[in-house]
Design an enzyme around this catalytic site. Structure first.
Site, PDB file in Angstrom:
ATOM      1  N   ARG A   1      84.171  61.625 -26.456  1.00 24.53           N
ATOM      2  CA  ARG A   1      84.637  62.623 -25.489  1.00 24.53           C
ATOM      3  C   ARG A   1      83.704  63.820 -25.580  1.00 24.53           C
ATOM      4  O   ARG A   1      83.474  64.372 -26.650  1.00 24.53           O
ATOM      5  CB  ARG A   1      86.092  63.027 -25.758  1.00 24.53           C
TER       6      ARG A   1
ATOM      7  N   TYR B   1      83.850  70.948 -35.811  1.00 23.67           N
ATOM      8  CA  TYR B   1      83.865  69.704 -36.585  1.00 23.67           C
ATOM      9  C   TYR B   1      82.802  68.694 -36.165  1.00 23.67           C
ATOM     10  O   TYR B   1      82.749  67.601 -36.703  1.00 23.67           O
ATOM     11  CB  TYR B   1      85.260  69.052 -36.524  1.00 23.67           C
TER      12      TYR B   1
ATOM     13  N   HIS C   1      89.387  68.091 -27.628  1.00 20.80           N
ATOM     14  CA  HIS C   1      90.493  67.134 -27.669  1.00 20.80           C
ATOM     15  C   HIS C   1      91.482  67.409 -26.550  1.00 20.80           C
ATOM     16  O   HIS C   1      91.877  66.506 -25.816  1.00 20.80           O
ATOM     17  CB  HIS C   1      91.194  67.201 -29.025  1.00 20.80           C
TER      18      HIS C   1
END
Length: 360
Positions: A259, A273, A263
């Site tokens: 993606r 991250y 999120h």
């Protein structure tokens, strides 16, 4: 024991038809798709990419509520959905709005779902689908049950469900695939491995080299596929569906995808991250770029055709958000009235209270 494990894991090599340059590297595996089918697949991917961009903009404007971006996962989502038939049952997760729309949910209702409006969860007649599942992995056990119901009715239909790599770490995932395997239920479990779930790298979620190999414990077929390759995703899903309707039980499909956005739009920051180098690496694998190159090499796609799809998507979004805006606002009495066929006494009392409040 380690040698045995390694032997099993080595059987799950990633299946691929198109490489990153859009060239066919597995001619024998090419699916039986017409030129019109190939163009339709590209149309759906381009349309969905624009829908994603517009949905993000609407979310930032405060005109949508919960939204999980989809850019990067178009081949995984739409390649698998293109193998579905109208009679099949779709059990999506919250990111799987594109499949739901292409399965028949009007776009304005998808926007209402994002806003938390109950009408966004009311499937039109003939659309075999449940509302997008918010609970991580819960749709896996539900799909096993739906699939068993289809089998008991003797219907030639399949239950399709989706989760992410994070969902495969949930107990419902193991229970669902085990149940479906035990009863040879016609289900297809698609795990879209976008590498990070919410923020945890997949290698920190599981010691397994692949998610596909988890099918072994359930006694069902498992396959890992390049989730940025729409032809490969379609092929493995189509084959899995044929097995399912022929009484050969469920399949676990792991799509290796990514993606590009956060999120969800609810405050996630992917720069915390994952690195820019990682993002650049996956952008070179973009499913739209790859498939565009393939179609252009066959003389089936052009910039003019793509622009038409882009404009169509923009017009549809504009009309759908207008219709969503015109939908009567949700009231507490609406929610109470659709909860039960016969209201219990405590809700009857609340219904009367809110009728008074809403009349003022």
């Amino acid at each position: 024991m380690n040698n045995m494990l390694e032997k099993i894991e080595n059987q799950f090599e990633m299946f691929q038809i198109l490489n990153e340059e859009g060239k066919v590297i597995n001619e024998d595996a090419m699916p039986d798709l017409s030129d019109d089918d190939l163009k339709e697949l590209m149309t759906r991917m381009v349309y969905t990419r624009i829908l994603d961009q517009r949905s993000i903009a609407l979310n930032r404007q405060g005109r949508l509520g919960f939204y999980a971006p989809t850019a990067g996962q178009e081949a995984s989502m739409l390649g698998s959905h293109y193998a579905m038939e109208k009679e099949d049952f779709l059990l999506p997760a919250y990111r799987d709005i594109p499949q739901l729309i292409w399965h028949g949910l009007p776009l304005y209702q998808a926007f209402l779902f994002s806003r938390g409006h109950f009408h966004g969860n009311q499937m039109p007649e003939g659309v075999n689908a449940l509302s997008p599942q918010i609970i991580i992995g819960a749709q896996i056990t539900q799909a096993a049950g739906v699939a068993l119901g289809l089998k008991r009715r003797g219907e030639k239909a399949v239950a399709f469900t989706y989760t992410g790599d994070g969902g495969s770490s949930q107990g419902d995932f193991y229970e669902g695939i085990n149940f479906a395997g035990a009863y040879q239920a016609p289900a297809i479990f698609v795990v879209q491995n976008n590498q990070y779930a919410i923020s945890v790298p997949v290698e920190k979620q599981t010691a397994a080299r692949t998610i596909a190999q988890k099918a072994v414990a359930a006694g069902i077929p498992g396959v890992q596929v390049d989730g940025m390759d729409v032809l490969a995703v379609y092929k493995v899903t189509k084959d899995a569906r044929e097995r399912a309707v022929n009484g050969e039980g469920p399949t676990l499909i792991e799509t290796i995808t990514f993606r590009y956005g956060p999120h969800t739009m609810a405050g996630d920051d992917p720069t915390r991250y994952r690195t820019k180098d990682t993002e650049n690496e996956w952008e070179r694998k973009d499913p739209l770029v790859r498939f565009r190159k393939y179609l252009e090499s066959k003389g089936l796609w052009s910039e003019e055709e793509e622009n038409k799809v882009i404009e169509k998507a923009k017009e549809d979004v504009k009309a759908a958000i207008k219709k969503a805006d015109e939908t009567p606002k949700q009231k507490v009495t609406d929610l109470i009235s659709i909860m039960y066929e016969e209201l219990p006494s405590n809700l009857e009392e609340q219904m009367e209270e809110y009728k008074v409040k809403e009349s003022k």
